[in-house]
Design a protein around this motif. Structure first.
Motif, PDB file in Angstrom:
ATOM      1  N   PHE A 189       0.823  -1.023   0.459  1.00  0.00           N
ATOM      2  CA  PHE A 189      -0.162   0.054  -0.461  1.00  0.00           C
ATOM      3  C   PHE A 189       1.056   1.162  -0.381  1.00  0.00           C
ATOM      4  O   PHE A 189       0.724   2.462  -0.729  1.00  0.00           O
ATOM      5  CB  PHE A 189      -0.969   0.145   1.395  1.00  0.00           C
ATOM      6  N   VAL A 190       1.540   1.258   0.733  1.00  0.00           N
ATOM      7  CA  VAL A 190       2.867   2.530   1.031  1.00  0.00           C
ATOM      8  C   VAL A 190       3.831   2.625  -0.450  1.00  0.00           C
ATOM      9  O   VAL A 190       3.708   3.863  -1.121  1.00  0.00           O
ATOM     10  CB  VAL A 190       3.959   2.351   1.799  1.00  0.00           C
ATOM     11  N   LEU A 191       4.127   1.705  -1.443  1.00  0.00           N
ATOM     12  CA  LEU A 191       4.354   1.900  -1.835  1.00  0.00           C
ATOM     13  C   LEU A 191       3.618   1.932  -3.379  1.00  0.00           C
ATOM     14  O   LEU A 191       4.015   2.893  -4.512  1.00  0.00           O
ATOM     15  CB  LEU A 191       5.286   0.093  -2.525  1.00  0.00           C
ATOM     16  N   ARG A 192       2.196   1.354  -3.406  1.00  0.00           N
ATOM     17  CA  ARG A 192       1.025   2.111  -4.564  1.00  0.00           C
ATOM     18  C   ARG A 192       1.051   3.524  -4.360  1.00  0.00           C
ATOM     19  O   ARG A 192       1.017   4.279  -5.598  1.00  0.00           O
ATOM     20  CB  ARG A 192      -0.105   1.218  -4.275  1.00  0.00           C
ATOM     21  N   GLU A 193       0.967   4.192  -3.056  1.00  0.00           N
ATOM     22  CA  GLU A 193       0.704   5.617  -2.747  1.00  0.00           C
ATOM     23  C   GLU A 193       1.793   6.553  -3.766  1.00  0.00           C
ATOM     24  O   GLU A 193       1.711   7.400  -3.701  1.00  0.00           O
ATOM     25  CB  GLU A 193       0.329   5.559  -1.766  1.00  0.00           C
ATOM     26  N   TYR A 194       3.035   5.679  -3.843  1.00  0.00           N
ATOM     27  CA  TYR A 194       3.651   6.893  -3.834  1.00  0.00           C
ATOM     28  C   TYR A 194       3.948   6.453  -5.078  1.00  0.00           C
ATOM     29  O   TYR A 194       4.332   7.177  -6.222  1.00  0.00           O
ATOM     30  CB  TYR A 194       5.291   5.930  -3.296  1.00  0.00           C
ATOM     31  N   PHE A 220      -9.224   6.809  -8.794  1.00  0.00           N
ATOM     32  CA  PHE A 220      -9.249   7.921  -9.338  1.00  0.00           C
ATOM     33  C   PHE A 220      -7.708   8.317  -9.611  1.00  0.00           C
ATOM     34  O   PHE A 220      -7.437   8.168 -11.013  1.00  0.00           O
ATOM     35  CB  PHE A 220      -9.944   8.931  -9.162  1.00  0.00           C
ATOM     36  N   LYS A 221      -6.673   8.395  -9.312  1.00  0.00           N
ATOM     37  CA  LYS A 221      -5.646   8.662  -9.445  1.00  0.00           C
ATOM     38  C   LYS A 221      -4.708   7.620  -9.453  1.00  0.00           C
ATOM     39  O   LYS A 221      -4.370   7.996 -11.184  1.00  0.00           O
ATOM     40  CB  LYS A 221      -4.639   8.929  -8.180  1.00  0.00           C
TER      41      LYS A 221
END
Length: 195
Positions: free
Chosen positions: A70-75, A156-157
């Protein structure tokens, strides 16, 4: 340009929440080898020490393994620059790894290569056929938010970094409309017999 002449490679793609994993599991029940780009990429990111070090120093990820995705995907989906950086770092390694995996399946008539960014990364040129999973955008959003527990703004991002379904349709040889499970199962069964 193809990796190898045999087996026949079907590239399965679709946007977030379209049902790629669910449908690839259906194919797997028919003993069709499945290669998942995301899984190969995750193994490289989290278990190849030199790659993980580079990403950790850039992104952070001082969390339990469960939350690192999740952290990586957000980045990654924070900016096109971040996505480009990750792609340049791991994409060539992912492709080499998949190429080696494909060589193990030369005795199979065909394999399914699941790649969410098949078109975005121009990988349609490495497969014999493109199978697109099609779904209504509202349903796609609902599924993605339920599955990944993501806020709609974050989904959406991710949408914004993927090409539109209309563009994907231009590259698709075949389409499975993922609205009704029974219909999809019949379509998968039919598809396994025409390749």
């Amino acid at each position: 340009m193809k990796y190898i002449n045999n087996p026949y490679i079907v590239g399965l793609t679709g946007g977030i929440g379209s049902g790629k994993s669910t449908i690839s599991k259906m194919f797997k029940k028919f003993n069709i080898p499945i290669i998942e780009s995301d899984l190969v990429a995750k193994n490289i990111i989290f278990f190849k020490k030199d790659i993980y070090k580079k990403i950790k120093s850039k992104v952070g990820m001082n969390t339990k393994l469960k939350n690192k995705n999740f952290v990586l995907r957000e980045y990654i989906f924070e900016s096109s620059h971040n996505l480009l950086w990750i792609n340049q770092l791991i994409h060539p390694i992912v492709i080499r790894k998949i190429k080696n995996i494909i060589k193990k399946y030369t005795k199979f008539p065909y394999i399914i290569w699941v790649s969410p960014l098949l078109i975005e990364n121009n990988l349609q040129f490495f497969v014999d056929r493109v199978l697109l999973i099609n779904v209504d955008p509202d349903l796609q959003l609902k599924r993605a938010s339920l599955r990944d527990k993501l806020e709609k703004e974050k989904i959406f991002k991710i949408f914004n970094f993927q090409i539109s379904q209309e563009n994907r349709l231009q590259y698709a040889h075949d389409v499975i409309n993922n609205y009704n499970l029974d219909t999809v199962k019949k379509k998968v069964f039919f598809y396994t017999n025409i390749i």
